[in-house]
Design a protein around this motif. Sequence first.
Motif, PDB file in Angstrom:
ATOM      1  N   GLY A 111    -118.773 -39.547 -13.446  1.00  0.00           N
ATOM      2  CA  GLY A 111    -120.008 -39.111 -12.799  1.00  0.00           C
ATOM      3  C   GLY A 111    -120.015 -37.616 -12.553  1.00  0.00           C
ATOM      4  N   VAL A 112    -121.149 -37.004 -12.814  1.00  0.00           N
ATOM      5  CA  VAL A 112    -121.329 -35.580 -12.545  1.00  0.00           C
ATOM      6  C   VAL A 112    -122.121 -35.459 -11.255  1.00  0.00           C
ATOM      7  CG1 VAL A 112    -122.330 -33.429 -13.401  1.00  0.00           C
ATOM      8  CG2 VAL A 112    -121.318 -35.059 -14.998  1.00  0.00           C
ATOM      9  N   HIS A 113    -121.589 -34.680 -10.319  1.00  0.00           N
ATOM     10  CA  HIS A 113    -122.237 -34.501  -9.019  1.00  0.00           C
ATOM     11  C   HIS A 113    -122.635 -33.028  -8.883  1.00  0.00           C
ATOM     12  CE1 HIS A 113    -120.850 -38.501  -7.993  1.00  0.00           C
ATOM     13  NE2 HIS A 113    -119.634 -38.148  -8.405  1.00  0.00           N
ATOM     14  N   PRO A 114    -123.893 -32.716  -9.200  1.00  0.00           N
ATOM     15  CA  PRO A 114    -124.327 -31.308  -9.204  1.00  0.00           C
ATOM     16  C   PRO A 114    -124.112 -30.598  -7.871  1.00  0.00           C
ATOM     17  CG  PRO A 114    -125.986 -32.698 -10.231  1.00  0.00           C
ATOM     18  CD  PRO A 114    -124.961 -33.614  -9.631  1.00  0.00           C
ATOM     19  N   ALA A 115    -124.291 -31.287  -6.760  1.00  0.00           N
ATOM     20  CA  ALA A 115    -124.119 -30.640  -5.455  1.00  0.00           C
ATOM     21  C   ALA A 115    -122.665 -30.222  -5.239  1.00  0.00           C
ATOM     22  CB  ALA A 115    -124.568 -31.582  -4.341  1.00  0.00           C
ATOM     23  N   LEU A 116    -121.726 -31.062  -5.660  1.00  0.00           N
ATOM     24  CA  LEU A 116    -120.308 -30.714  -5.524  1.00  0.00           C
ATOM     25  C   LEU A 116    -119.940 -29.549  -6.436  1.00  0.00           C
ATOM     26  CD1 LEU A 116    -118.654 -34.255  -5.330  1.00  0.00           C
ATOM     27  CD2 LEU A 116    -118.973 -32.603  -3.474  1.00  0.00           C
ATOM     28  N   ILE A 117    -120.488 -29.557  -7.641  1.00  0.00           N
ATOM     29  CA  ILE A 117    -120.215 -28.467  -8.584  1.00  0.00           C
ATOM     30  C   ILE A 117    -120.778 -27.157  -8.044  1.00  0.00           C
ATOM     31  CG2 ILE A 117    -120.698 -27.578 -10.900  1.00  0.00           C
ATOM     32  CD1 ILE A 117    -120.689 -30.547 -11.824  1.00  0.00           C
ATOM     33  N   ALA A 118    -121.995 -27.180  -7.528  1.00  0.00           N
ATOM     34  CA  ALA A 118    -122.618 -25.976  -6.980  1.00  0.00           C
ATOM     35  C   ALA A 118    -121.839 -25.465  -5.776  1.00  0.00           C
ATOM     36  CB  ALA A 118    -124.066 -26.261  -6.591  1.00  0.00           C
ATOM     37  N   SER A 119    -121.400 -26.351  -4.927  1.00  0.00           N
ATOM     38  CA  SER A 119    -120.622 -25.950  -3.754  1.00  0.00           C
ATOM     39  C   SER A 119    -119.294 -25.305  -4.161  1.00  0.00           C
ATOM     40  CB  SER A 119    -120.370 -27.158  -2.860  1.00  0.00           C
ATOM     41  OG  SER A 119    -119.584 -26.796  -1.755  1.00  0.00           O
ATOM     42  N   ALA A 120    -118.628 -25.896  -5.150  1.00  0.00           N
ATOM     43  CA  ALA A 120    -117.365 -25.331  -5.629  1.00  0.00           C
ATOM     44  C   ALA A 120    -117.590 -23.953  -6.253  1.00  0.00           C
ATOM     45  CB  ALA A 120    -116.712 -26.269  -6.631  1.00  0.00           C
ATOM     46  N   MET A 121    -118.698 -23.787  -6.979  1.00  0.00           N
ATOM     47  CA  MET A 121    -119.000 -22.486  -7.580  1.00  0.00           C
ATOM     48  C   MET A 121    -119.259 -21.434  -6.502  1.00  0.00           C
ATOM     49  SD  MET A 121    -121.393 -23.672 -10.774  1.00  0.00           S
ATOM     50  CE  MET A 121    -121.815 -22.041 -11.311  1.00  0.00           C
ATOM     51  N   LEU A 122    -119.994 -21.806  -5.466  1.00  0.00           N
ATOM     52  CA  LEU A 122    -120.256 -20.876  -4.377  1.00  0.00           C
ATOM     53  C   LEU A 122    -118.979 -20.507  -3.630  1.00  0.00           C
ATOM     54  CD1 LEU A 122    -123.613 -22.310  -2.993  1.00  0.00           C
ATOM     55  CD2 LEU A 122    -123.261 -20.116  -4.136  1.00  0.00           C
ATOM     56  N   ASP A 123    -118.102 -21.501  -3.432  1.00  0.00           N
ATOM     57  CA  ASP A 123    -116.833 -21.221  -2.757  1.00  0.00           C
ATOM     58  C   ASP A 123    -115.982 -20.270  -3.592  1.00  0.00           C
ATOM     59  OD1 ASP A 123    -117.505 -22.826  -0.628  1.00  0.00           O
ATOM     60  OD2 ASP A 123    -116.378 -24.576  -1.350  1.00  0.00           O
ATOM     61  N   PHE A 124    -115.978 -20.468  -4.904  1.00  0.00           N
ATOM     62  CA  PHE A 124    -115.164 -19.648  -5.781  1.00  0.00           C
ATOM     63  C   PHE A 124    -115.677 -18.206  -5.815  1.00  0.00           C
ATOM     64  CE2 PHE A 124    -114.113 -17.821  -9.934  1.00  0.00           C
ATOM     65  CZ  PHE A 124    -112.733 -17.973  -9.934  1.00  0.00           C
ATOM     66  N   HIS A 125    -116.999 -18.030  -5.917  1.00  0.00           N
ATOM     67  CA  HIS A 125    -117.585 -16.695  -6.068  1.00  0.00           C
ATOM     68  C   HIS A 125    -118.022 -16.095  -4.752  1.00  0.00           C
ATOM     69  CE1 HIS A 125    -117.494 -16.695 -10.415  1.00  0.00           C
ATOM     70  NE2 HIS A 125    -118.005 -17.897 -10.420  1.00  0.00           N
ATOM     71  N   GLY A 126    -117.901 -16.798  -3.683  1.00  0.00           N
ATOM     72  CA  GLY A 126    -118.357 -16.307  -2.394  1.00  0.00           C
ATOM     73  C   GLY A 126    -119.779 -16.760  -2.150  1.00  0.00           C
ATOM     74  N   ARG A 127    -120.096 -16.985  -0.926  1.00  0.00           N
ATOM     75  CA  ARG A 127    -121.420 -17.519  -0.575  1.00  0.00           C
ATOM     76  C   ARG A 127    -122.509 -16.456  -0.638  1.00  0.00           C
ATOM     77  NH1 ARG A 127    -121.997 -23.053   0.023  1.00  0.00           N
ATOM     78  NH2 ARG A 127    -119.929 -23.895   0.304  1.00  0.00           N
ATOM     79  N   GLY A 128    -122.166 -15.183  -0.744  1.00  0.00           N
ATOM     80  CA  GLY A 128    -123.168 -14.138  -0.877  1.00  0.00           C
ATOM     81  C   GLY A 128    -123.738 -13.674   0.445  1.00  0.00           C
ATOM     82  N   GLY A 129    -123.324 -14.246   1.544  1.00  0.00           N
ATOM     83  CA  GLY A 129    -123.858 -13.850   2.843  1.00  0.00           C
ATOM     84  C   GLY A 129    -122.919 -12.952   3.616  1.00  0.00           C
ATOM     85  N   GLU A 130    -122.167 -12.142   2.907  1.00  0.00           N
ATOM     86  CA  GLU A 130    -121.185 -11.285   3.569  1.00  0.00           C
ATOM     87  C   GLU A 130    -121.800 -10.083   4.177  1.00  0.00           C
ATOM     88  OE1 GLU A 130    -118.063 -10.455   0.816  1.00  0.00           O
ATOM     89  OE2 GLU A 130    -117.822 -12.544   0.338  1.00  0.00           O
TER      90      GLU A 130
END
Length: 98
Positions: free
Chosen positions: A79-98
Amino acid sequence: MSGDSKIGPVGGIVRAGPSRRVASETAAPAHTPAPAPAADTLPAAKLTRLSATLADQPPPVDVARVAALRTAIAGGNYGVHPALIASAMLDFHGRGGE
């Protein structure tokens, strides 16, 4: 004579005339150049040896994990879970709210 006329046919710089000595060159005491470092201490030599060593090793692959994923995909159980993938990508690259 323009600056372009000093460039040789292969891109090297060609001396337009004989070299001139500057007065400060003759007055300065002659010094002997420092000995060149051994080939083992040069960063380029170390990197070359390291790259050769790494190239001789097989890539790190978890064969059991690959087999499990292939089985799950072939059986339709992966199963592909887009929300989990997006969350992992944001964690890896930073949430952008710094």
